[in-house]
Design a protein around this motif. Structure first.
Motif, short mmCIF file in Angstrom:
data_model
loop_
_atom_site.label_atom_id
_atom_site.label_comp_id
_atom_site.label_asym_id
_atom_site.label_seq_id
_atom_site.Cartn_x
_atom_site.Cartn_y
_atom_site.Cartn_z
N PRO A 188 -11.40 -12.23 -11.82
CA PRO A 188 -11.60 -13.10 -11.32
C PRO A 188 -10.83 -14.03 -11.26
O PRO A 188 -10.48 -14.63 -10.33
N ASP A 189 -9.34 -14.22 -11.60
CA ASP A 189 -8.12 -14.90 -11.37
C ASP A 189 -7.40 -14.02 -10.20
O ASP A 189 -6.58 -14.39 -9.76
N ILE A 190 -7.67 -13.00 -9.11
CA ILE A 190 -6.80 -12.53 -8.09
C ILE A 190 -7.78 -12.88 -6.86
O ILE A 190 -7.80 -12.79 -5.69
N ALA A 191 -9.13 -12.11 -7.48
CA ALA A 191 -10.01 -11.96 -6.19
C ALA A 191 -10.17 -13.54 -5.50
O ALA A 191 -10.12 -13.25 -3.94
N PRO A 192 -9.73 -15.00 -5.54
CA PRO A 192 -9.83 -15.91 -4.29
C PRO A 192 -8.66 -15.56 -4.52
O PRO A 192 -8.36 -16.15 -2.90
N ASN A 193 -7.18 -15.53 -3.74
CA ASN A 193 -5.87 -15.10 -3.26
C ASN A 193 -6.08 -13.30 -2.63
O ASN A 193 -4.74 -13.36 -2.40
N PHE A 194 -7.13 -12.87 -2.53
CA PHE A 194 -6.77 -11.23 -2.33
C PHE A 194 -7.09 -11.29 -1.06
O PHE A 194 -7.75 -11.55 -0.16
N SER A 195 -5.91 -10.71 -0.25
CA SER A 195 -6.66 -9.97 1.01
C SER A 195 -6.07 -8.76 1.52
O SER A 195 -5.14 -7.31 1.15
N ALA A 196 -7.82 -8.41 1.07
CA ALA A 196 -8.14 -6.82 1.56
C ALA A 196 -7.41 -6.95 2.74
O ALA A 196 -7.15 -5.11 2.84
N SER A 197 -7.63 -7.33 4.03
CA SER A 197 -7.12 -6.65 4.92
C SER A 197 -6.17 -6.41 5.22
O SER A 197 -5.37 -5.73 6.11
N GLN A 198 -4.72 -6.72 4.46
CA GLN A 198 -3.46 -6.08 4.14
C GLN A 198 -3.20 -5.19 2.96
O GLN A 198 -1.71 -5.36 2.28
N SER A 199 -4.19 -4.69 2.46
CA SER A 199 -3.91 -3.92 1.20
C SER A 199 -4.36 -2.24 2.23
O SER A 199 -5.57 -1.96 3.13
N ALA A 200 -4.05 -1.46 0.88
CA ALA A 200 -3.96 0.56 1.11
C ALA A 200 -3.69 1.12 0.45
O ALA A 200 -2.68 0.00 -0.45
N ASN A 201 -4.05 1.97 0.89
CA ASN A 201 -3.50 3.28 -0.21
C ASN A 201 -2.35 4.13 0.22
O ASN A 201 -2.53 5.22 1.41
N CYS A 202 -1.22 4.10 -0.02
CA CYS A 202 -0.15 4.88 0.39
C CYS A 202 0.01 6.21 0.19
O CYS A 202 0.77 6.94 -0.25
#
Length: 509
Positions: A188-202
């Motif tokens: 709940p402290d991260i969800a409001p500011n999280f950017s899924a479109s800029q995330s990945a698994n490398c």
């Protein structure tokens, strides 16, 4: 867990940059180590290892090298043509040497010493996770206008981040990419500011953008979630606050999904390129690239690792990304004449003890040109007992915690409190915790100056820092009566703090 960690900069960084440039400039000379032409070894001749093959970037050369990879028993996993890096797997024990003899190849080598299976972070010691009862007890100490657990966040007050948030919490147009073990974006402290479109698994060396692929595999891979909360935990009446609670965070997972959680070069190459291509303004790198704590330029495999990761992080810089990294937890003087490394390689059961020159053997990405290197301090403003240091290497310092420096807080805990997977909170210490404080201040600077380049942001970080100068007494970090480190330099810049401890309030003013 593996190792999260450091580097050298600007005019003071010139020796490192020149050393890297000079070393990499002679990369083709390693071709002489190649075996004579002959039958390619069968795949069953050796264990399957991962390799990086670094080439010129013209299309003809890349196509030719790709053919040679296949001909020599390799399988291409990913190709980053813009920087001339190809990730490959091979069971041919001569693969690296053969590829170094190929026309157009600048360097090539194995990225690990152990076979591929079905990492390294810079936190120091085990995490202390708060129980629900402890959270409730500490929440009772919250003052009006504070987050429930903020009374235990001495680090925010140490750099003026609590006051800075009232002036400018940061812009939604700025994203900090957390290159790490994964981020629990459902917190709940991260969800409001999280950017899924800029995330990945490398992890594989090739970006996987499947929804949720960026998350940690389990609660034991908590490091990235803790780092993300330090940067941008929202001021939403829940838990803790981040240094820049108005910016966005993204997760680029690079650690292996096992108990070692190692950070291999091909994963980090993928992460830097992905960050650059997806508009991430700042990356946080609280790790060192496994399996070598220091990569020596006279070893062809380690040389290829330096070359590949450096190409990727320089590409990110050219695209406008500032890369911030932790200096490490070995209490090493990174400007010393010699350092004993007894932990490498860390992906096998037989690490070697070797003496290295940190001017010729590099901790990466931290000692790469253009990367901001961060040392750690505790609540008293002194260098943390574990933090590596070095004049001309450390750029700035940030709160990383220190169990020997005790704050006047409800918990009396000198470490850093932040988010943990599964909606939990916990204390950690390390240069891993110092680096995200600096990355967050850089995000505040970028928010106020959206057109600032990575080099300009780095200069601003140094300009707004507070430098306490070298300690007047011999440094004894753990209080055992033994001098643990020597600070070299003056009030403006020195080996313990670089240009000083970052200041969030100055950044927003």
């Amino acid at each position: 867990m593996a190792h999260l960690r450091s580097r050298r900069r600007l005019a003071l960084a010139v020796p490192v940059v020149l050393s890297l440039t000079a070393s990499l400039g002679f990369l083709p000379s390693v071709a002489s180590a190649a075996p004579a032409a002959g039958t390619v070894a069968r795949a069953a001749d050796g264990p399957t290892l991962a390799y990086v093959v670094n080439t010129r970037t013209d299309r003809r050369t890349i196509e030719s090298v790709r053919r040679e990879i296949t001909r020599n028993g390799g399988t291409i996993v990913a190709g980053y043509d813009r920087i001339g890096v190809i990730v490959a797997h091979s069971a041919n024990p001569d693969f690296g040497a053969r590829m170094r003899a190929v026309r157009g190849v600048d360097s090539a080598g194995a990225t690990r010493t152990a076979p591929l299976s079905a990492a390294g972070t810079t936190d120091e010691g085990a995490a202390q996770v708060l129980s629900r009862a402890e959270q409730a007890r500490l929440t009772a100490n919250a003052a009006a206008g504070e987050e429930p657990l903020e009374a235990d966040q001495w680090d925010l007050r140490a750099i003026g981040a609590d006051r800075a948030a009232r002036i400018n919490p940061g812009s939604r147009n700025v994203t900090v990419g957390v290159i790490d073990t994964g981020v629990d974006d459902t917190h709940p402290d991260i969800a409001p500011n999280f950017s899924a479109s800029q995330s990945a698994n490398c992890v594989s060396g090739k970006a996987d953008t499947t929804y949720g692929a960026w998350r940690p595999v389990d609660a034991d891979h908590y490091h990235g979630t803790h780092v993300a909360g330090e940067i941008a935990a929202a001021r939403n009446g829940v838990g803790v606050a981040g240094v820049a609670p108005g910016v966005k965070v993204a997760s680029i997972t690079v650690s292996q999904p096992d108990e070692k959680s190692l950070f291999y070069p091909e994963s980090v190459v993928c992460a830097f390129v992905f960050a650059a291509d997806h508009g991430i303004e700042i990356t946080n790198n609280s790790y060192y690239v496994d399996p070598w704590l220091y990569n020596c330029m006279d070893d062809p495999d380690q040389r290829a690792i330096v070359d590949a990761v450096n190409r990727a992080q320089l590409y990110a810089q050219r695209k406008g990304t500032l890369n911030v990294a932790s200096a490490g937890n070995s209490n090493h003087d990174l400007d010393a004449d010699a350092i004993v490394d007894d932990s490498s390689p860390d992906d096998s059961t037989t690490p070697q003890t070797r003496t290295i020159d940190p001017h010729e053997c590099f901790d990466i990405p931290t000692q790469l040109p253009g990367v901001v290197t961060v040392s750690a301090v505790g609540v008293k403003g002194a260098k943390s007992y574990y933090s590596s240091y070095g004049r001309g290497v450390v750029d700035v310092a940030g709160p990383g915690g220190d169990r020997y420096q005790i704050p006047d807080t409800p918990s009396k805990n000198g470490r850093i409190l932040s988010t943990m997977p599964n909606n939990q909170y916990g204390f950690l210490q390390g240069t891993s915790m110092a680096s995200p404080h600096v990355a967050a201040v850089a995000a505040l600077l970028k928010s106020a100056r959206p057109h600032a380049t990575p080099a300009q942001l780095q200069a601003l970080l140094k300009a707004q820092a507070d430098n306490p100068g070298c300690p007047t007494e011999p440094y004894d970090g753990n209080g055992d009566g033994v001098v643990d480190a020597t600070c070299v330099g003056g009030k403006r810049v020195n080996g313990f703090f670089g240009f000083g401890v970052v200041n969030a309030l100055r950044a927003v003013k």
